[in-house]
Write a protein that holds these residues in place. Sequence first.
Motif, mmCIF file in Angstrom:
data_model
loop_
_atom_site.group_PDB
_atom_site.id
_atom_site.type_symbol
_atom_site.label_atom_id
_atom_site.label_comp_id
_atom_site.label_asym_id
_atom_site.label_seq_id
_atom_site.Cartn_x
_atom_site.Cartn_y
_atom_site.Cartn_z
ATOM 1 N N VAL A 198 0.837 -1.203 0.000
ATOM 2 C CA VAL A 198 0.000 0.000 0.000
ATOM 3 C C VAL A 198 0.874 1.256 0.000
ATOM 4 O O VAL A 198 0.616 2.205 -0.758
ATOM 5 N N ALA A 199 1.912 1.271 0.840
ATOM 6 C CA ALA A 199 2.779 2.450 0.903
ATOM 7 C C ALA A 199 3.452 2.717 -0.437
ATOM 8 O O ALA A 199 3.530 3.871 -0.894
ATOM 9 N N ASN A 200 3.931 1.664 -1.082
ATOM 10 C CA ASN A 200 4.615 1.837 -2.365
ATOM 11 C C ASN A 200 3.638 2.031 -3.519
ATOM 12 O O ASN A 200 3.907 2.796 -4.449
ATOM 13 N N GLY A 201 2.499 1.360 -3.433
ATOM 14 C CA GLY A 201 1.525 1.483 -4.512
ATOM 15 C C GLY A 201 0.840 2.842 -4.560
ATOM 16 O O GLY A 201 0.513 3.355 -5.624
ATOM 17 N N TYR A 202 0.645 3.444 -3.378
ATOM 18 C CA TYR A 202 -0.066 4.720 -3.300
ATOM 19 C C TYR A 202 0.841 5.882 -2.891
ATOM 20 O O TYR A 202 0.390 7.022 -2.832
ATOM 21 N N GLY A 203 2.112 5.562 -2.581
ATOM 22 C CA GLY A 203 3.110 6.617 -2.404
ATOM 23 C C GLY A 203 3.241 7.241 -1.042
ATOM 24 O O GLY A 203 3.981 8.198 -0.869
ATOM 25 N N SER A 204 2.534 6.703 -0.037
ATOM 26 C CA SER A 204 2.595 7.334 1.282
ATOM 27 C C SER A 204 2.315 6.315 2.387
ATOM 28 O O SER A 204 1.471 5.424 2.214
ATOM 29 N N PRO A 205 2.974 6.443 3.548
ATOM 30 C CA PRO A 205 2.683 5.559 4.680
ATOM 31 C C PRO A 205 1.267 5.710 5.223
ATOM 32 O O PRO A 205 0.774 4.814 5.905
ATOM 33 N N THR A 206 0.626 6.829 4.926
ATOM 34 C CA THR A 206 -0.738 7.039 5.422
ATOM 35 C C THR A 206 -1.788 6.708 4.367
ATOM 36 O O THR A 206 -2.965 7.011 4.539
ATOM 37 N N SER A 207 -1.346 6.070 3.281
ATOM 38 C CA SER A 207 -2.287 5.678 2.228
ATOM 39 C C SER A 207 -3.140 4.500 2.682
ATOM 40 O O SER A 207 -2.755 3.721 3.545
ATOM 41 N N VAL A 208 -4.320 4.427 2.076
ATOM 42 C CA VAL A 208 -5.221 3.296 2.315
ATOM 43 C C VAL A 208 -5.686 2.766 0.965
ATOM 44 O O VAL A 208 -5.573 3.433 -0.061
#
Length: 338
Positions: A198-208
Motif C-alpha cells: 500500500v505504501a509503495n503502490g499509493y506513495g505514502s505511509p498514510t495511504s489506504v
Amino acid sequence: GQTQYDLVDFAHYSDIFYSFKQNSKNPGSTEAIFQTPMYDWWMGSGWSLGPQFVPSILANETNGVVFCPTANYVNYYGMANGLPLKDPDSGFDEEYPWRDRDPRFYTDITYDGLQVIENTAKFTSEQKEKEIQYANLYTGGNYRDIKNESRTGYLLHKYTPLVVNGFDEGLRDYGDALTIQVSWMRLSDIYLMYAESVANGYGSPTSVVNGYSLTALDAVNKIRNRAGVEGVADKYAGSLDGFMSELRRERAVELAYEGHRFNDLRRWLLLTESPYTIKTSQEFDRVELDKKDPTQSRVANFREEVIVTRNFSEKHYWMPLKVSDVNIYPELYQNPGW
C-alpha cells in the motif's frame, strides 16, 4: 469480515513457534495460514529440529551444529520506544546493551548473562565453578567456543523454551514432546506485506486501499503494538523512504529466522549491497553481571567484528537453471551470470 485468523496475544507469542508438554500439539495457534505438512511429531522434535538451537555446553553433549544469530541481524531489534538502535534519540547505551530493548529481543535472543539453566544439581564441580547456568557470551566466555557454542555472541531461543537443555527438562525427552513449526505464512506477515504494498503502490505511509480504513502505517503499528513496542516515530513516518527503512527492520524482527530474509533482500534489490553482505559477531567484556535482572548488566568495549563478507553479485538475484534443461533447445538460455 470475521475469519478464524487473529494475532496471537504477546503472552502466548511462543504458541506460534513451538509447543511443549502439550501432547505434540501443532504450533501456529490462530496466526498460522500456511504450514509445512507435519508428517509426524519427530520432524519438529528435540531429536530433529531442536538440537540446532541448543549449544553443546547447554545440551551437555556435543551437537556439532549450533544456530547463532549474527550481531548485525540482532541489531535490528531496536528499543521498546520503537526507535532503531542507531537513532540518536533511542536511548541505546553500549554499556547496558540489553536494557529497554524491543520485547521480541527477549523472546527470541539469548544474550550474555541470561540464566538458561535452572537445575544445577547435575553440575560437575567444573561446571559449578564456571557457572554455566548463565549464558557467558562475552568475548572469551565459555559459551563462545566457535566449534560447539556461539561464534557471534548470541544464541536463539525463539523455537525452544529455555528449559530444554541437558540439565532441566532434557533435550531428547519424548514425554515433553517439544514440537517446532515454522509457518510458511502467518497473519503478521500479511499485515506487513499489506503495509509495504500500500505504501509503495499509493506513495505514502498514510495511504489506504479503497474499501479499507487501515493505513500502511497502521498495519505496521498493529504488529508493533502487539509486542508492546511503540509505533513508527513521526521522523520515519513522514516519508516513504523513512517508512520503508522501518518496515524493513520490522520484517527483520517480527519474522526473524522464519525463512523470509533472503527473498526480502532480493525483492528490495539489497542482496548485493553493503551492509547487507556483511555478517558480524558481537564482542565485549563483561563488567558486572546482574544475576537477578541480566538486562541491567554492564559491559565494556562493545564492538562488532566482521566474520564474513558475502561476495554476492547481480547473478544472485536469480537461481541457476539446470544445465540439462537449458540444453534442451537453443532458445532456452541460462540465467545471467550462471
